[in-house]
Design a protein around this motif. Structure first.
Motif, short mmCIF file in Angstrom:
data_model
loop_
_atom_site.label_atom_id
_atom_site.label_comp_id
_atom_site.label_asym_id
_atom_site.label_seq_id
_atom_site.Cartn_x
_atom_site.Cartn_y
_atom_site.Cartn_z
N SER A 160 33.72 42.64 57.16
CA SER A 160 35.03 42.36 57.05
C SER A 160 35.30 42.24 55.47
N PRO A 161 36.33 42.96 54.77
CA PRO A 161 36.56 42.84 53.50
C PRO A 161 37.14 41.63 52.99
N ASN A 162 37.78 40.88 53.81
CA ASN A 162 38.53 39.69 53.58
C ASN A 162 37.84 38.40 54.33
N GLY A 163 36.96 38.46 54.73
CA GLY A 163 36.11 37.08 55.19
C GLY A 163 36.60 36.73 56.44
N ALA A 164 37.17 37.72 57.45
CA ALA A 164 37.93 37.27 58.57
C ALA A 164 36.46 36.83 59.61
N LEU A 165 37.13 35.73 60.44
CA LEU A 165 36.26 35.15 61.33
C LEU A 165 36.75 35.83 62.98
N GLN A 166 36.14 35.67 64.04
CA GLN A 166 36.50 36.05 65.16
C GLN A 166 36.36 34.81 66.09
N LEU A 167 37.39 34.29 66.71
CA LEU A 167 37.46 33.20 67.48
C LEU A 167 37.57 33.85 69.03
N ASP A 168 36.58 33.25 69.77
CA ASP A 168 36.42 33.65 70.91
C ASP A 168 36.39 32.33 72.25
N MET A 169 37.49 32.03 72.56
CA MET A 169 37.42 30.86 73.30
C MET A 169 37.67 31.14 74.80
N ASP A 170 37.29 30.09 75.86
CA ASP A 170 37.42 30.20 77.41
C ASP A 170 38.96 30.76 77.59
N GLY A 171 39.05 31.87 78.34
CA GLY A 171 40.15 32.27 78.90
C GLY A 171 41.18 32.94 78.05
N MET A 172 40.53 33.31 76.85
CA MET A 172 41.44 34.15 75.95
C MET A 172 40.76 35.56 75.33
N PRO A 173 41.65 36.30 74.69
CA PRO A 173 41.06 37.48 74.15
C PRO A 173 40.65 37.12 72.89
N PRO A 174 39.61 37.64 71.95
CA PRO A 174 39.10 37.22 70.72
C PRO A 174 40.26 37.61 69.95
N VAL A 175 40.38 36.64 68.89
CA VAL A 175 41.15 36.89 67.88
C VAL A 175 40.67 36.78 66.49
N SER A 176 41.16 37.27 65.46
CA SER A 176 40.55 37.26 64.09
C SER A 176 41.43 36.21 63.39
N LEU A 177 40.63 35.37 62.54
CA LEU A 177 41.37 34.34 61.75
C LEU A 177 40.85 34.01 60.58
N TRP A 178 41.37 33.47 59.64
CA TRP A 178 40.76 33.01 58.24
C TRP A 178 40.92 31.58 57.83
N VAL A 179 39.83 31.13 57.38
CA VAL A 179 40.10 29.77 56.90
C VAL A 179 40.55 29.91 55.50
N VAL A 180 41.60 29.69 55.04
CA VAL A 180 42.40 29.72 53.81
C VAL A 180 42.21 28.45 52.83
N TYR A 181 41.72 27.55 53.43
CA TYR A 181 41.48 26.22 52.60
C TYR A 181 40.56 25.37 53.41
N THR A 182 39.56 24.84 52.48
CA THR A 182 38.61 23.75 53.27
C THR A 182 37.97 23.18 52.00
N ASP A 183 37.77 21.65 52.12
CA ASP A 183 36.74 21.09 51.29
C ASP A 183 35.53 20.70 51.73
N TYR A 184 35.43 21.23 53.35
CA TYR A 184 34.31 20.86 54.01
C TYR A 184 34.37 19.44 54.51
N ARG A 185 34.81 18.62 53.71
CA ARG A 185 34.29 16.87 53.71
C ARG A 185 35.59 16.25 54.32
N SER A 186 36.96 16.96 54.39
CA SER A 186 38.20 16.15 54.83
C SER A 186 39.08 17.18 55.64
N VAL A 187 39.26 18.25 55.11
CA VAL A 187 40.45 18.93 55.70
C VAL A 187 39.93 20.59 55.54
N ALA A 188 40.32 21.22 56.79
CA ALA A 188 40.34 22.55 56.77
C ALA A 188 41.68 23.36 57.30
#
Length: 252
Positions: A160-188
């Motif tokens: 993926s050229p833009n760092g997309a992730l794939q989220l695959d949860m119970d009972g849903m089709p897979p969807v692409s998502l992006w982490v547009v901000y995080t400091d890892y310690r407090s917020v994402a």
């Protein structure tokens, strides 16, 4: 053209009802979405000159939108299609999935008709070194105050050229998502968008390490999304009480 388009849309509506039942057995949801499709069918056909070409895409996209709304209840999902295209979004540079490991509390999300999760939503992310993905377990309360849980995984999309992730949860089709901000310690801050000609459906989540985060930390998420052209006025707060998580565990 008019009769053909109208007939095609009616077939799509019937197909939609059948597909919806595979991801949501709740009668009120089927009636609500069937009404929306009927409204589309009864609209002036002059508005849909390409309907015969895009109706199959419409059905697929709406199935994704509502199934995600049902399955992702982990953080909430907008089940409304909107006019427009998805923004050009990328995850933050050098995103480190391992640093996302741990507990996250769901603070803000775009609203949804889905009621799988209503309050006290929190997720535990566990990084699987061998597989290179995050295993997710999300818990919370439904509108009746009962404890509910869902599981899934989140992984990088290869090449993926833009760092997309794939989220695959119970009972849903897979969807692409992006982490547009995080400091890892407090917020994402995470964003997802599904698009087909002329329309889109989008989701956004602000998650924090604390159930009662500082306002300025959550504001960083709003700022990151605004910079991308996303309407953050759609955000709604998810109730997080001091007793939320002990109660949630007792209910499971």
């Amino acid at each position: 053209m008019g009769e053909t388009s109208n007939s095609t849309l009616k077939i799509a509506a019937e197909l939609w009802t059948h597909l919806l039942m595979s991801c949501d057995r709740r009668e009120e949801t089927r009636h609500r979405v069937h009404y929306r499709i009927q409204t589309l069918i009864e609209a002036p056909l002059a508005l849909f000159p390409l309907v015969d070409h895009i109706v199959k895409m419409l059905v697929v996209v709406v199935v994704v939108v509502v199934c995600v709304g049902v399955g992702v209840g982990v953080a909430g999902a907008s089940t409304l299609l909107q006019v427009g295209v998805c923004p050009n979004v990328s995850s933050i540079p050098d995103l480190d999935l391992r640093k996302l490991e741990g507990e996250w509390f769901h603070i803000l999300h775009f609203p949804t008709d889905d009621t799988t999760f209503s309050t006290c939503i929190h997720s535990t992310y566990t990084y699987r070194v061998t597989e290179g993905f995050l295993e997710i377990v999300t818990e919370g309360h439904n509108q009746d105050g009962e404890g509910v849980a869902k599981g899934g995984v989140m992984a990088r999309l290869p090449h993926s050229p833009n760092g997309a992730l794939q989220l695959d949860m119970d009972g849903m089709p897979p969807v692409s998502l992006w982490v547009v901000y995080t400091d890892y310690r407090s917020v994402a801050c995470m964003y997802s968008c599904v698009q087909f000609p002329g329309m889109r459906a989008e989701w956004a989540w602000a998650i924090t390490r604390s159930g009662q985060p500082l306002v300025r930390r959550v504001s960083r998420c709003r700022g990151a999304l605004r910079h991308l052209g996303v309407n953050t006025a759609k955000f709604r707060r998810i109730p997080q009480r001091s007793t939320c998580h002990s109660d949630t565990l007792k209910g499971l």
